[in-house]
Scaffold this motif. Structure first.
Motif, PDB file in Angstrom:
ATOM      1  N   UNK A 157       0.745  -1.329   0.045  1.00  0.00           N
ATOM      2  CA  UNK A 157       0.046   0.144   0.004  1.00  0.00           C
ATOM      3  C   UNK A 157       0.843   1.167   0.043  1.00  0.00           C
ATOM      4  N   UNK A 158       1.954   1.355   0.801  1.00  0.00           N
ATOM      5  CA  UNK A 158       2.957   2.287   0.808  1.00  0.00           C
ATOM      6  C   UNK A 158       3.567   2.672  -0.542  1.00  0.00           C
ATOM      7  N   UNK A 159       3.916   1.525  -0.983  1.00  0.00           N
ATOM      8  CA  UNK A 159       4.557   1.624  -2.207  1.00  0.00           C
ATOM      9  C   UNK A 159       3.902   2.114  -3.361  1.00  0.00           C
ATOM     10  N   UNK A 160       2.471   1.556  -3.448  1.00  0.00           N
ATOM     11  CA  UNK A 160       1.295   2.011  -4.408  1.00  0.00           C
ATOM     12  C   UNK A 160       1.235   3.694  -4.246  1.00  0.00           C
ATOM     13  N   UNK A 161       1.092   4.014  -2.757  1.00  0.00           N
ATOM     14  CA  UNK A 161       0.779   5.402  -2.613  1.00  0.00           C
ATOM     15  C   UNK A 161       1.817   6.329  -3.123  1.00  0.00           C
ATOM     16  N   UNK A 162       3.305   5.864  -2.797  1.00  0.00           N
ATOM     17  CA  UNK A 162       4.290   6.735  -3.305  1.00  0.00           C
ATOM     18  C   UNK A 162       4.334   6.710  -4.835  1.00  0.00           C
TER      19      UNK A 162
END
Length: 223
Positions: A157-162
């Motif tokens: 989720x954090x990677x996609x958000x970044x």
């Protein structure tokens, strides 16, 4: 454990047995995951008035339990009243009924009764909340596999958000650059229109030879 009736376990003193140390540790860990208001000093005595049991059930089945119905108690009569009320209003709804002898033993801190009741309550809570799951380890929120899966999910989720944030920044930058280029083009169009208008006013058409245009420019500078 032996069951009687349809889907209901009627727990009597004959069902009480000595548990393995691993089973006891397992149930203690399960209790520790619930934020009890009472510090644990002596498990049998702490649970003798049913208050911690009510809090455990409230934690897992919040709509079923009203904690104000279970006042802390030191006398045996009030302890038993708490257990009978919990037995009638909550435990029976999840398929567990305690025999009066079991209630008396709980209030009197008889050995191994509470531990067996905790095991039965845990099994009923699990089967009630997770009716389609039979392996407790598969639905244990604190199991390593669940923790690993949760960490991976959060990382993704954090990677996609970044990635989304970077894409938005890129789009914003490109949009700004396009607006600047469009503004420059508009300025050039205005300049071209202005020069064309001057040429027409001077009697020189825009399709004349470059030599004539250059001659006009030279005359215009002398003026």
């Amino acid at each position: 454990m032996e069951t009687e009736g349809v889907g209901t376990f009627h727990m009597a003193m004959r069902h009480v047995k000595v548990l393995d140390e691993s089973d006891v540790q397992d149930i203690l860990l399960w209790i520790d995951r619930v934020p009890l208001t009472r510090e644990k000093t002596n498990l049998l005595r702490d649970f003798s008035d049913a208050v911690p049991m009510a809090e455990i059930l409230k934690h897992h089945l919040p709509r079923y339990v009203e904690l104000h119905h279970y006042p802390p108690a030191n006398n045996t009569k009030t302890k038993e009243q708490n257990w009978f009320h919990l037995n009638r209003t909550v435990l029976s709804r999840i398929g567990l009924e305690l025999h009066p002898d079991v209630v008396h033993a709980l209030a009197q801190c008889k050995p191994w009764v509470l531990e067996n009741v905790l095991v039965a309550v845990r099994e009923r809570i699990d089967s009630y909340i997770y009716p389609m799951t039979t392996n407790r380890s598969a639905r244990n929120d604190d199991s390593p596999s669940m923790k690993t899966s949760e960490v991976i999910h959060q990382s993704v989720d954090r990677h996609q958000l970044k990635q989304l944030e970077d894409q938005e920044k890129t789009i914003e930058f490109l949009t700004t650059q396009i607006m600047k280029l469009e503004h420059i083009i508009r300025l050039k169009d205005i300049r071209i229109d202005d020069l064309s208008s001057r040429l027409e006013n001077a009697g020189i058409s825009s399709d004349e030879s470059p030599k004539s245009t250059a001659r006009y420019a030279a005359i215009h500078r002398r003026k």
